[in-house]
Design a protein around this motif. Structure first.
Motif, short mmCIF file in Angstrom:
data_model
loop_
_atom_site.label_atom_id
_atom_site.label_comp_id
_atom_site.label_asym_id
_atom_site.label_seq_id
_atom_site.Cartn_x
_atom_site.Cartn_y
_atom_site.Cartn_z
N ALA A 52 0.94 -1.35 -0.16
CA ALA A 52 0.02 -0.14 -0.14
C ALA A 52 0.88 1.30 0.06
O ALA A 52 0.49 2.33 -0.67
CB ALA A 52 -1.12 0.03 1.16
N ALA A 53 2.10 1.13 0.82
CA ALA A 53 2.85 2.24 0.72
C ALA A 53 3.47 2.72 -0.49
O ALA A 53 3.77 3.83 -1.04
CB ALA A 53 4.01 2.22 1.94
N VAL A 54 4.04 1.41 -1.21
CA VAL A 54 4.58 1.76 -2.52
C VAL A 54 3.36 2.09 -3.60
O VAL A 54 3.80 3.09 -4.55
CB VAL A 54 5.00 0.42 -3.01
CG1 VAL A 54 5.59 0.39 -4.46
CG2 VAL A 54 6.30 -0.07 -2.04
N GLN A 66 3.25 5.79 -3.39
CA GLN A 66 4.18 6.53 -4.06
C GLN A 66 4.00 6.76 -5.51
O GLN A 66 4.23 7.54 -6.47
CB GLN A 66 5.53 5.84 -3.73
CG GLN A 66 5.85 5.91 -2.21
CD GLN A 66 5.98 7.45 -1.87
OE1 GLN A 66 6.96 8.24 -2.54
NE2 GLN A 66 5.23 7.86 -0.74
N VAL A 67 3.40 5.66 -6.19
CA VAL A 67 3.04 5.39 -7.46
C VAL A 67 1.99 6.33 -7.94
O VAL A 67 2.07 7.21 -8.76
CB VAL A 67 2.45 3.90 -7.96
CG1 VAL A 67 1.86 4.06 -9.34
CG2 VAL A 67 3.75 2.93 -7.77
N GLU A 68 1.15 6.53 -6.97
CA GLU A 68 -0.01 7.58 -7.08
C GLU A 68 0.56 9.08 -7.24
O GLU A 68 0.07 9.97 -7.96
CB GLU A 68 -1.26 7.49 -6.05
CG GLU A 68 -1.71 6.17 -6.26
CD GLU A 68 -2.65 5.93 -4.77
OE1 GLU A 68 -3.24 4.85 -4.93
OE2 GLU A 68 -2.61 6.73 -3.96
N LYS A 69 1.74 9.08 -6.39
CA LYS A 69 2.34 10.56 -6.27
C LYS A 69 3.20 10.71 -7.45
O LYS A 69 3.77 11.84 -7.53
CB LYS A 69 2.83 10.71 -5.00
CG LYS A 69 1.88 10.65 -3.77
CD LYS A 69 2.58 10.98 -2.41
CE LYS A 69 1.58 10.69 -1.40
NZ LYS A 69 2.33 10.70 -0.08
N ASP A 71 3.56 6.57 9.18
CA ASP A 71 3.11 8.01 8.88
C ASP A 71 2.02 8.21 7.87
O ASP A 71 1.06 8.97 7.89
CB ASP A 71 4.30 9.12 8.67
CG ASP A 71 5.02 9.11 9.97
OD1 ASP A 71 4.72 8.98 11.08
OD2 ASP A 71 6.26 9.49 9.76
N ASP A 72 2.21 7.23 6.80
CA ASP A 72 1.62 7.30 5.67
C ASP A 72 0.31 6.49 5.53
O ASP A 72 -0.55 6.50 4.98
CB ASP A 72 2.33 7.30 4.23
CG ASP A 72 1.95 7.75 2.98
OD1 ASP A 72 1.45 8.86 3.04
OD2 ASP A 72 2.09 7.11 2.00
N VAL A 73 0.54 5.11 6.20
CA VAL A 73 -0.54 4.45 6.02
C VAL A 73 -1.27 3.68 7.57
O VAL A 73 -2.33 4.06 7.53
CB VAL A 73 0.05 3.02 5.61
CG1 VAL A 73 -0.97 1.86 5.31
CG2 VAL A 73 0.65 3.21 4.19
N ILE A 78 -7.43 3.71 1.33
CA ILE A 78 -5.90 3.60 1.61
C ILE A 78 -5.34 3.89 0.48
O ILE A 78 -4.40 4.53 0.46
CB ILE A 78 -5.63 2.28 2.41
CG1 ILE A 78 -6.20 2.30 3.78
CG2 ILE A 78 -3.99 2.20 2.37
CD1 ILE A 78 -5.84 1.07 4.42
N VAL A 79 -5.52 3.13 -0.72
CA VAL A 79 -5.27 3.54 -2.15
C VAL A 79 -6.35 3.96 -3.03
O VAL A 79 -7.43 3.32 -2.72
CB VAL A 79 -4.21 2.32 -2.37
CG1 VAL A 79 -3.03 2.18 -1.65
CG2 VAL A 79 -5.06 0.79 -2.67
#
Length: 365
Positions: free
Chosen positions: A71-73, A76-79, A194-196, A267-268
């Motif tokens: 999910a964290a990766v 980063q793809v989404e950004k 922090d992000d998830v 979440i994503v």
């Protein structure tokens, strides 16, 4: 929250007790059906004191951690900071150098089709003979991810990058941890927190900062396929040997909350979730073939398709499953693992777990 129907709760309580009667010291679980919730526990957290397990205990959740990393990766793809089909050598050339780094993509790390070997038999050499010495020798050892990655990258490849079936390997997720650090400038563990974990409201979930679990928890009894008899407690353990791949601590309540939000697109994004649910065949460490996506896999039941993950570390087994529509959820934790000798007939625990899973996923309110 409302309770499940009384007869369903009775069946779930009975199924939990059955797992303990079959040989597991303690097991606890949560089932959610819409607004209805059941939480149960059976057995003991400590064989010496006889203290009971309870549903709110913390648990080392093993490879369920991989869904959090994925999910964290994907975020980063989404950004726009990374592409799923970007070669890992574009970002971590020092860890996966040369032609291999140009062929292996981020997606292949996420779905275990990179061909990179598992590092564990090299970091824990006694495991090759199913002997426990390495488990004890490394109890408090501080591993560096890059040294573990080097063991996996340096070992003979399991296949060509991108070929299927893939072969499950923790080397992939240690590399993804290094990728997150490269992209964010902080450790993978802090970034995921922090992000998830934080935004999802998971108050009982986090990565350990030492070998002990500070909150109430069970002891963790490892049998190593019958080679440790009686099973030995490994609840105090430095998890640096697998931190970005299987180091997370959580609760059954938090796991249901996390997977519920993930499958709801909270979440994503829905397009990222669609990528996570594109599966390929992957051979698990126990020999099963999984329909594996990006950090999660599916199981099919008469009540529909469920998505989630399971995980083990020394002495603990955890599983978490959420139906595709989010309407039914099941998370369970137990304090004994690898109870059967290789090639042995099915153990009563296997049958008892299958019964629990059926009641939890397919029972009716």
């Amino acid at each position: 929250m409302k309770p499940l129907a009384k007869d369903v709760e009775t069946q779930l309580d009975s199924a939990l007790d059955g797992v303990c009667r079959a040989g597991v010291p303690g097991v606890f679980a949560e089932v959610r059906q819409g607004e209805q919730v059941w939480r149960g526990a059976s057995g003991v957290a400590d064989l010496e004191t006889g203290s009971p397990v309870h549903p709110g205990m913390r648990q080392r959740v093993g490879s369920i951690t991989k869904t959090f990393v994925s999910a964290a990766v994907l975020r980063q793809v989404e950004k726009g900071r990374i592409r799923l089909d970007a070669p890992i050598g574009d970002h971590l050339p020092q860890l996966v150098p040369g032609e291999r780094g140009r062929k292996i993509t981020v997606r292949m790390l996420l779905n275990h089709t990179s061909g990179l070997a598992e590092y564990l038999p090299y970091a824990f050499p006694s495991l090759k003979e199913l002997a426990p010495e390495s488990l004890d020798d490394n109890r408090l050892r501080e591993f560096r991810s890059v040294e573990l990655i080097a063991l996996g990258v340096g070992a003979p490849a399991t296949s060509e990058p991108g070929s299927t079936p893939g072969v499950y390997s923790n080397t992939n997720y240690l590399l993804l941890g290094e990728l997150l650090e490269h992209l964010t400038g902080t450790t993978a563990e802090k970034h995921i927190a922090d992000d998830v974990i934080g935004p999802a409201g998971l108050t009982g979930t986090g990565f350990p900062d030492g070998p002990q679990i500070e909150e109430p928890h069970s002891r963790m009894y490892e049998a190593l396929f019958g080679r440790i008899d009686p099973p030995r407690d490994y609840s105090v353990y430095n998890m640096s040997w697998v931190m970005p791949g299987a180091g997370l601590i959580s609760t059954v309540e938090d796991l249901n909350r996390f997977y519920g939000k993930l499958l709801a697109g909270e979440i994503v994004t829905p397009s990222s979730l669609e990528q996570m649910q594109r599966t390929v065949p992957v051979i698990a460490q126990d020999g099963r073939t999984l329909d594996y996506g990006l950090g999660l896999y599916k199981t099919e039941t008469p009540e529909g398709v469920f998505w989630g993950h399971d995980g083990t570390v020394w002495g603990a087994l955890t599983m978490s499953w959420t139906r595709a529509d989010g309407g039914r959820q099941f998370s369970a934790a137990m304090n004994l693992v690898r109870w059967s000798k290789p090639g042995a007939v099915p153990h009563p625990i296997d049958d008892a777990l299958a019964t629990l899973k059926h009641e939890a996923l397919c029972g009716h309110p």
